[in-house]
Design a protein around this motif. Structure first.
Motif, short mmCIF file in Angstrom:
data_model
loop_
_atom_site.label_atom_id
_atom_site.label_comp_id
_atom_site.label_asym_id
_atom_site.label_seq_id
_atom_site.Cartn_x
_atom_site.Cartn_y
_atom_site.Cartn_z
N TYR A 1 -3.89 6.47 -8.04
CA TYR A 1 -4.85 6.43 -6.95
C TYR A 1 -5.36 5.01 -6.75
CZ TYR A 1 -5.10 11.39 -6.04
OH TYR A 1 -4.80 12.66 -5.66
N SER A 2 -5.65 4.31 -7.83
CA SER A 2 -6.24 2.98 -7.72
C SER A 2 -5.22 1.90 -8.03
CB SER A 2 -7.43 2.89 -8.68
OG SER A 2 -8.16 1.72 -8.45
N ASN A 3 -5.01 1.04 -7.04
CA ASN A 3 -4.11 -0.11 -7.17
C ASN A 3 -2.73 0.24 -7.71
OD1 ASN A 3 -5.54 -2.18 -5.98
ND2 ASN A 3 -6.61 -2.71 -7.86
N ASP A 4 -2.03 1.06 -6.97
CA ASP A 4 -0.66 1.44 -7.29
C ASP A 4 0.19 0.19 -7.47
OD1 ASP A 4 1.98 2.32 -7.31
OD2 ASP A 4 1.73 3.68 -5.62
N PRO A 5 0.88 0.06 -8.61
CA PRO A 5 1.71 -1.14 -8.83
C PRO A 5 2.79 -1.32 -7.76
CG PRO A 5 1.57 0.19 -10.83
CD PRO A 5 0.90 0.96 -9.74
N GLY A 6 3.17 -0.22 -7.09
CA GLY A 6 4.20 -0.28 -6.06
C GLY A 6 3.81 -1.09 -4.84
N ASN A 7 2.50 -1.27 -4.59
CA ASN A 7 2.10 -2.07 -3.42
C ASN A 7 1.32 -3.32 -3.81
OD1 ASN A 7 -0.55 -1.21 -3.85
ND2 ASN A 7 -0.58 0.17 -2.10
N LYS A 8 1.50 -3.77 -5.04
CA LYS A 8 0.78 -4.96 -5.53
C LYS A 8 1.10 -6.19 -4.69
CE LYS A 8 -0.01 -7.86 -9.54
NZ LYS A 8 0.23 -8.05 -10.97
N GLU A 9 2.37 -6.42 -4.40
CA GLU A 9 2.75 -7.61 -3.62
C GLU A 9 2.12 -7.55 -2.22
OE1 GLU A 9 6.93 -8.44 -3.60
OE2 GLU A 9 7.05 -8.33 -5.79
N TYR A 10 2.08 -6.38 -1.63
CA TYR A 10 1.48 -6.21 -0.30
C TYR A 10 -0.01 -6.55 -0.36
CZ TYR A 10 -0.09 -4.00 4.02
OH TYR A 10 -0.67 -3.77 5.24
N ARG A 11 -0.72 -6.07 -1.37
CA ARG A 11 -2.15 -6.36 -1.52
C ARG A 11 -2.37 -7.87 -1.72
NH1 ARG A 11 -1.64 -2.36 -5.29
NH2 ARG A 11 -2.33 -3.78 -6.93
N GLN A 12 -1.50 -8.49 -2.51
CA GLN A 12 -1.61 -9.94 -2.72
C GLN A 12 -1.39 -10.69 -1.41
OE1 GLN A 12 1.32 -10.28 -5.88
NE2 GLN A 12 -0.29 -10.46 -7.43
N LEU A 13 -0.43 -10.25 -0.62
CA LEU A 13 -0.17 -10.87 0.68
C LEU A 13 -1.39 -10.74 1.58
CD1 LEU A 13 1.83 -12.10 2.80
CD2 LEU A 13 2.39 -9.74 3.41
#
Length: 132
Positions: free
Chosen positions: A3-15
């Motif tokens: 639920y919180s900060n799924d590793p699968g979208n980490k790069e997207y969040r960083q972008l």
């Protein structure tokens, strides 16, 4: 499921953090470094399949900034679904328009403080020592 900060979208969040909008940068200046009632806010925090503009985990408060695209009916529906999902997980969502932030960001910060103080979340919001 994460639920919180799924590793699968980490790069997207960083972008998203790297490419903040001007209004996100303006509001972040007020939210960073625990300037709002001593509360820590995070930028572009993931929860479920969504990424919140700003999130305070201590009181489970999400702050979203809506640009012109949010006036579109399809986008409004998606925003409603997102808010319903976050609410169902105990997260309160506050929304502000780009225009509100551009006109008076300090006033928006004050509105956020007032909203937090109006709730009884069982958290001592202002950690500054009392004035003598």
């Amino acid at each position: 499921m994460h639920y919180s900060n799924d590793p699968g979208n980490k790069e997207y969040r960083q972008l998203l953090r790297r490419d903040q909008t001007p209004t996100e940068r303006m509001l972040w200046r007020y939210l960073q470094r625990k300037q709002i009632l001593g509360l820590k806010f995070r930028r572009q925090h993931g929860f479920g399949c969504y990424v919140m503009d700003f999130y305070c985990p201590t009181i489970r408060l999400c702050i979203e900034i809506d640009g012109e695209v949010h006036n579109d009916e399809k986008v409004k529906k998606k925003d409603e679904d997102r808010t319903a999902f976050l609410n169902s997980k105990g997260i309160t969502v506050l929304r502000f328009s780009n225009e509100e932030i551009e006109k008076n960001c300090q006033q928006v910060a004050e509105q956020i403080k007032e909203f937090i103080n109006s709730k009884n979340w069982g958290y001592r919001y202002d950690r500054r020592p009392p004035t003598p």
